[in-house]
Design a protein around this motif. Structure first.
Motif, PDB file in Angstrom:
ATOM      1  N   ALA A 219      -7.199   9.531  -5.321  1.00  0.00           N
ATOM      2  CA  ALA A 219      -5.992   8.621  -5.706  1.00  0.00           C
ATOM      3  C   ALA A 219      -4.887   8.863  -5.225  1.00  0.00           C
ATOM      4  N   GLU A 220      -4.482  10.138  -4.278  1.00  0.00           N
ATOM      5  CA  GLU A 220      -3.268  10.338  -3.590  1.00  0.00           C
ATOM      6  C   GLU A 220      -3.402   9.462  -2.158  1.00  0.00           C
ATOM      7  N   ARG A 221      -4.731   9.378  -1.590  1.00  0.00           N
ATOM      8  CA  ARG A 221      -4.892   8.321  -0.365  1.00  0.00           C
ATOM      9  C   ARG A 221      -4.627   6.918  -0.783  1.00  0.00           C
ATOM     10  N   LEU A 222      -4.810   6.718  -1.963  1.00  0.00           N
ATOM     11  CA  LEU A 222      -4.555   5.232  -2.345  1.00  0.00           C
ATOM     12  C   LEU A 222      -3.035   4.815  -2.485  1.00  0.00           C
ATOM     13  N   LYS A 223      -2.521   5.977  -3.063  1.00  0.00           N
ATOM     14  CA  LYS A 223      -1.096   5.842  -3.055  1.00  0.00           C
ATOM     15  C   LYS A 223      -0.285   5.981  -1.817  1.00  0.00           C
ATOM     16  N   ALA A 224      -0.664   6.724  -0.812  1.00  0.00           N
ATOM     17  CA  ALA A 224      -0.099   6.935   0.477  1.00  0.00           C
ATOM     18  C   ALA A 224      -0.485   5.490   1.169  1.00  0.00           C
ATOM     19  N   TYR A 225      -1.703   4.920   0.852  1.00  0.00           N
ATOM     20  CA  TYR A 225      -1.846   3.338   1.492  1.00  0.00           C
ATOM     21  C   TYR A 225      -0.916   2.349   0.967  1.00  0.00           C
ATOM     22  N   GLU A 226      -0.729   2.484  -0.396  1.00  0.00           N
ATOM     23  CA  GLU A 226       0.223   1.427  -0.958  1.00  0.00           C
ATOM     24  C   GLU A 226       1.657   1.642  -0.267  1.00  0.00           C
ATOM     25  N   ALA A 227       2.157   2.916  -0.582  1.00  0.00           N
ATOM     26  CA  ALA A 227       3.624   3.128  -0.081  1.00  0.00           C
ATOM     27  C   ALA A 227       3.748   2.955   1.482  1.00  0.00           C
ATOM     28  N   GLN A 228       2.792   3.438   2.342  1.00  0.00           N
ATOM     29  CA  GLN A 228       3.295   3.357   3.907  1.00  0.00           C
ATOM     30  C   GLN A 228       2.328   2.598   4.541  1.00  0.00           C
ATOM     31  N   THR A 229       1.172   2.201   4.379  1.00  0.00           N
ATOM     32  CA  THR A 229       0.462   1.306   5.279  1.00  0.00           C
ATOM     33  C   THR A 229       0.555  -0.107   4.610  1.00  0.00           C
ATOM     34  N   LEU A 230       0.824  -0.536   3.468  1.00  0.00           N
ATOM     35  CA  LEU A 230       0.529  -1.907   3.181  1.00  0.00           C
ATOM     36  C   LEU A 230       1.716  -2.723   3.880  1.00  0.00           C
ATOM     37  N   PRO A 231       2.874  -2.018   3.867  1.00  0.00           N
ATOM     38  CA  PRO A 231       4.093  -2.644   4.746  1.00  0.00           C
ATOM     39  C   PRO A 231       3.551  -3.453   6.008  1.00  0.00           C
ATOM     40  N   LEU A 232       2.578  -3.012   6.469  1.00  0.00           N
ATOM     41  CA  LEU A 232       2.134  -3.660   8.069  1.00  0.00           C
ATOM     42  C   LEU A 232       1.559  -4.809   7.868  1.00  0.00           C
ATOM     43  N   VAL A 233       1.169  -5.188   6.612  1.00  0.00           N
ATOM     44  CA  VAL A 233       0.820  -6.467   6.449  1.00  0.00           C
ATOM     45  C   VAL A 233       1.807  -7.556   6.882  1.00  0.00           C
ATOM     46  N   ASP A 234       2.972  -7.237   6.392  1.00  0.00           N
ATOM     47  CA  ASP A 234       4.117  -8.184   6.546  1.00  0.00           C
ATOM     48  C   ASP A 234       4.468  -7.900   8.168  1.00  0.00           C
ATOM     49  N   TYR A 235       4.566  -6.679   8.597  1.00  0.00           N
ATOM     50  CA  TYR A 235       4.863  -6.602   9.921  1.00  0.00           C
ATOM     51  C   TYR A 235       4.189  -7.247  10.964  1.00  0.00           C
ATOM     52  N   TYR A 236       2.598  -7.306  10.440  1.00  0.00           N
ATOM     53  CA  TYR A 236       1.673  -8.129  11.523  1.00  0.00           C
ATOM     54  C   TYR A 236       1.709  -9.671  11.137  1.00  0.00           C
ATOM     55  N   SER A 237       1.931 -10.026   9.907  1.00  0.00           N
ATOM     56  CA  SER A 237       1.842 -11.395   9.706  1.00  0.00           C
ATOM     57  C   SER A 237       2.833 -12.363  10.505  1.00  0.00           C
ATOM     58  N   SER A 238       4.174 -11.573  10.652  1.00  0.00           N
ATOM     59  CA  SER A 238       5.158 -12.522  11.140  1.00  0.00           C
ATOM     60  C   SER A 238       4.666 -12.780  12.633  1.00  0.00           C
ATOM     61  N   GLY A 239       3.818 -11.830  13.248  1.00  0.00           N
ATOM     62  CA  GLY A 239       3.363 -12.273  14.635  1.00  0.00           C
ATOM     63  C   GLY A 239       2.319 -13.270  14.713  1.00  0.00           C
ATOM     64  N   GLY A 240       1.721 -13.689  13.520  1.00  0.00           N
ATOM     65  CA  GLY A 240       0.813 -14.625  13.535  1.00  0.00           C
ATOM     66  C   GLY A 240      -0.718 -13.958  13.910  1.00  0.00           C
ATOM     67  N   ARG A 241      -0.755 -12.805  14.202  1.00  0.00           N
ATOM     68  CA  ARG A 241      -2.201 -12.389  14.503  1.00  0.00           C
ATOM     69  C   ARG A 241      -2.773 -11.552  13.481  1.00  0.00           C
ATOM     70  N   LEU A 242      -2.386 -11.700  12.418  1.00  0.00           N
ATOM     71  CA  LEU A 242      -3.298 -11.034  11.315  1.00  0.00           C
ATOM     72  C   LEU A 242      -3.909 -11.903  10.671  1.00  0.00           C
ATOM     73  N   VAL A 243      -5.319 -11.655  10.385  1.00  0.00           N
ATOM     74  CA  VAL A 243      -6.471 -12.308   9.705  1.00  0.00           C
ATOM     75  C   VAL A 243      -6.761 -11.425   8.427  1.00  0.00           C
ATOM     76  N   THR A 244      -6.819 -12.018   7.315  1.00  0.00           N
ATOM     77  CA  THR A 244      -7.479 -11.268   6.069  1.00  0.00           C
ATOM     78  C   THR A 244      -8.660 -11.777   5.820  1.00  0.00           C
ATOM     79  N   VAL A 245      -9.665 -10.703   5.927  1.00  0.00           N
ATOM     80  CA  VAL A 245     -11.058 -11.037   5.545  1.00  0.00           C
ATOM     81  C   VAL A 245     -11.367 -10.377   4.205  1.00  0.00           C
ATOM     82  N   ASP A 246     -12.031 -11.094   3.024  1.00  0.00           N
ATOM     83  CA  ASP A 246     -12.521 -10.341   1.983  1.00  0.00           C
ATOM     84  C   ASP A 246     -13.530  -9.499   2.277  1.00  0.00           C
ATOM     85  N   GLY A 247     -13.275  -8.034   2.267  1.00  0.00           N
ATOM     86  CA  GLY A 247     -14.233  -7.033   2.306  1.00  0.00           C
ATOM     87  C   GLY A 247     -15.122  -6.674   1.305  1.00  0.00           C
ATOM     88  N   ASP A 248     -14.864  -7.595  -0.029  1.00  0.00           N
ATOM     89  CA  ASP A 248     -15.729  -7.417  -0.973  1.00  0.00           C
ATOM     90  C   ASP A 248     -17.124  -8.307  -0.891  1.00  0.00           C
TER      91      ASP A 248
END
Ligand code: AP5
Length: 245
Positions: A196-225
């Motif tokens: 639960a703590e690891r998932l919270k840390a991901y949401e708060a600190q790592t998810l902002p990287l999606v915006d960070y990399y989207s702006s450079g046009g180098r982010l590809v999202t794959v459905d991992g499910d």
């Protein structure tokens, strides 16, 4: 498991692949896909989680500093992680590219990586430019409940590192690695309260990287499910599309 023929046919192991980042929540399948990509492209998988666990197991100063933090499910301070990664990225096997699994995990780490790559391009000159090009970033998206099931069921081989799941990808013989017969182990931080703590840390600190990399046009999202093979096919296609291979 082998990589898709269409992808493999266009990849020669001596070609420069460049940096690839796998971004995703705990249990999204970063380690599983990183191993497949690393094998096919013949580039190293650099997992900051594995490097930290190795330091903990060896009782190094870094391991002693990281142990309690990892056991709580928090992120290890940027400074410690960056010192560790900068040494690893300068090793000779990174000169055709590398796959980053679990790094960067904060905006500070992503900014550091951009500066590192830029400096390597300048220092090493035109022959190494593609190896240190801006990274291809593959985001693996997986539903929250699926993440919990994956983490609860994960087991890994302490000898060869192969990852299994008792519910979703069981070994042929219960508790034993298919490759070398070693007894499979569960990670210390896969306990429910820590997850639960690891998932919270991901949401708060790592998810902002999606915006960070989207702006450079180098982010590809794959459905991992999806089944591992299908995620792999789409990840390979993303690498071929965005990358220089
Ligand atoms: P780390 O080791 O990086 O763990 P994580 O990010 O939490 O990711 P996981 O290893 O849990 O999951 P995964 O995405 O690799 O999934 P996997 O392929 O195993 O980090 C651990 C700790 O180290 C952190 O909490 C932090 O403290 C520290 N740390 C590490 N890097 C850091 C950094 N950069 N900065 C600061 N601190 C850092 O798959 C999961 C399960 O699902 C397996 O059982 C697998 O068999 C199964 N599975 C995979 N894909 C599929 C599929 N498609 N279908 C069905 N099952 C699947």
């Amino acid at each position: 498991m082998t990589a898709p023929t269409s992808a493999v046919s266009s990849i020669a192991s001596e070609r420069i692949v460049g940096p690839i980042i796998l971004l995703g929540a705990p249990g999204a399948g970063k380690g599983t896909q990183a191993k497949l990509i690393a094998k096919t492209f013949a580039i190293p998988q650099i997992s900051t989680g594995d490097l930290l666990r190795d330091n903990v197991a060896r009782g190094t100063e870094l391991g002693k500093a990281a142990k309690a933090i990892m056991e709580k499910g928090d992120l290890v301070p940027d400074k410690l992680v960056l010192d560790m990664v900068s040494g690893r990225l300068r090793e000779a096997d990174c000169q055709r590219g590398f796959i980053l699994d679990g790094f960067p995990r904060t905006v500070v780490q992503a900014e550091w990586l951009d500066s590192f790559l830029e400096k390597e391009r300048k220092d090493k000159g035109v022959t190494c430019e593609a190896a240190y090009a801006p990274p291809v970033v593959i985001q693996l998206k997986v539903d929250y409940n699926q993440l919990l099931q994956r983490i609860a069921g994960r087991r890994s081989c302490p000898a060869c590192g192969r990852i299994y799941n008792v519910y979703l990808q069981p070994p042929k013989v219960e508790g034993k690695c298919d490759v070398d017969g070693a007894t499979l182990v569960q990670r210390a931080d896969d306990r429910e309260d820590v997850v639960a703590e690891r998932l919270k840390a991901y949401e708060a600190q790592t998810l902002p990287l999606v915006d960070y990399y989207s702006s450079g046009g180098r982010l590809v999202t794959v459905d991992g499910d999806q089944p591992v093979e299908e995620v792999m096919r789409q990840a390979f296609s993303a690498i071929e599309h965005v990358n220089r291979v």
